[in-house]
Design a protein around this motif. Structure first.
Motif, PDB file in Angstrom:
ATOM      1  N   VAL A  34       0.833  -1.206   0.000  1.00 15.30           N
ATOM      2  CA  VAL A  34       0.000   0.000   0.000  1.00 15.30           C
ATOM      3  C   VAL A  34       0.864   1.252   0.000  1.00 15.30           C
ATOM      4  CG1 VAL A  34      -1.678   1.337   1.324  1.00 15.30           C
ATOM      5  CG2 VAL A  34      -1.962  -1.128   1.117  1.00 15.30           C
ATOM      6  N   HIS A  46      -6.790   3.301  -3.476  1.00 18.85           N
ATOM      7  CA  HIS A  46      -8.105   2.744  -3.781  1.00 18.85           C
ATOM      8  C   HIS A  46      -8.013   1.226  -3.849  1.00 18.85           C
ATOM      9  CE1 HIS A  46     -10.268   6.453  -4.687  1.00 18.85           C
ATOM     10  NE2 HIS A  46      -9.125   6.899  -5.173  1.00 18.85           N
ATOM     11  N   LEU A  47      -9.070   0.562  -3.434  1.00 16.81           N
ATOM     12  CA  LEU A  47      -9.107  -0.892  -3.437  1.00 16.81           C
ATOM     13  C   LEU A  47      -8.858  -1.448  -4.839  1.00 16.81           C
ATOM     14  CD1 LEU A  47      -9.585  -3.558  -2.002  1.00 16.81           C
ATOM     15  CD2 LEU A  47     -12.033  -3.242  -2.375  1.00 16.81           C
ATOM     16  N   ALA A  48      -9.427  -0.823  -5.853  1.00 19.48           N
ATOM     17  CA  ALA A  48      -9.236  -1.298  -7.227  1.00 19.48           C
ATOM     18  C   ALA A  48      -7.756  -1.288  -7.605  1.00 19.48           C
ATOM     19  CB  ALA A  48     -10.039  -0.439  -8.195  1.00 19.48           C
ATOM     20  N   ASP A  49      -7.004  -0.300  -7.133  1.00 24.19           N
ATOM     21  CA  ASP A  49      -5.575  -0.237  -7.419  1.00 24.19           C
ATOM     22  C   ASP A  49      -4.808  -1.320  -6.662  1.00 24.19           C
ATOM     23  OD1 ASP A  49      -5.990   1.951  -9.069  1.00 24.19           O
ATOM     24  OD2 ASP A  49      -5.659   3.377  -7.445  1.00 24.19           O
ATOM     25  N   LEU A  50      -5.248  -1.604  -5.447  1.00 22.24           N
ATOM     26  CA  LEU A  50      -4.590  -2.635  -4.645  1.00 22.24           C
ATOM     27  C   LEU A  50      -4.776  -4.018  -5.247  1.00 22.24           C
ATOM     28  CD1 LEU A  50      -5.529  -1.499  -1.042  1.00 22.24           C
ATOM     29  CD2 LEU A  50      -3.288  -1.366  -2.111  1.00 22.24           C
ATOM     30  N   LEU A  51      -5.952  -4.281  -5.779  1.00 26.76           N
ATOM     31  CA  LEU A  51      -6.258  -5.620  -6.286  1.00 26.76           C
ATOM     32  C   LEU A  51      -5.469  -5.995  -7.531  1.00 26.76           C
ATOM     33  CD1 LEU A  51     -10.085  -5.779  -5.621  1.00 26.76           C
ATOM     34  CD2 LEU A  51      -8.225  -6.796  -4.289  1.00 26.76           C
ATOM     35  N   LEU A  56      -1.881  -9.518  -3.764  1.00 28.57           N
ATOM     36  CA  LEU A  56      -3.286  -9.467  -3.329  1.00 28.57           C
ATOM     37  C   LEU A  56      -4.223 -10.205  -4.261  1.00 28.57           C
ATOM     38  CD1 LEU A  56      -3.333  -5.732  -2.221  1.00 28.57           C
ATOM     39  CD2 LEU A  56      -2.824  -7.746  -0.865  1.00 28.57           C
TER      40      LEU A  56
END
Length: 58
Positions: A34, A46-51, A56
């Motif tokens: 992160v 953003h969650l979309a970027d993390l996924l 992940l």
């Protein structure tokens, strides 16, 4: 006389999952992904970027 109920079979594991061992994601690894890779100089991610990060997936 009553017949016994048929036994339920567990679904076969996904063959792709069986071939690739998964490492346990630790808090330190998550924080590094992160802070260092996704957030950069921003305050968060953003969650979309993390996924999209390989640690992940799955």
């Amino acid at each position: 006389m009553r017949r016994p109920a048929p036994r339920r079979q567990e679904p076969d594991p996904d063959p792709d999952d069986a071939e690739q061992p998964h490492e346990e994601l630790t808090l330190d690894t998550l924080a590094a992904v992160v802070v260092c890779r996704v957030a950069g100089d921003r305050q968060g991610a953003h969650l979309a970027d993390l996924l999209t990060e390989p640690e992940l997936k799955g």
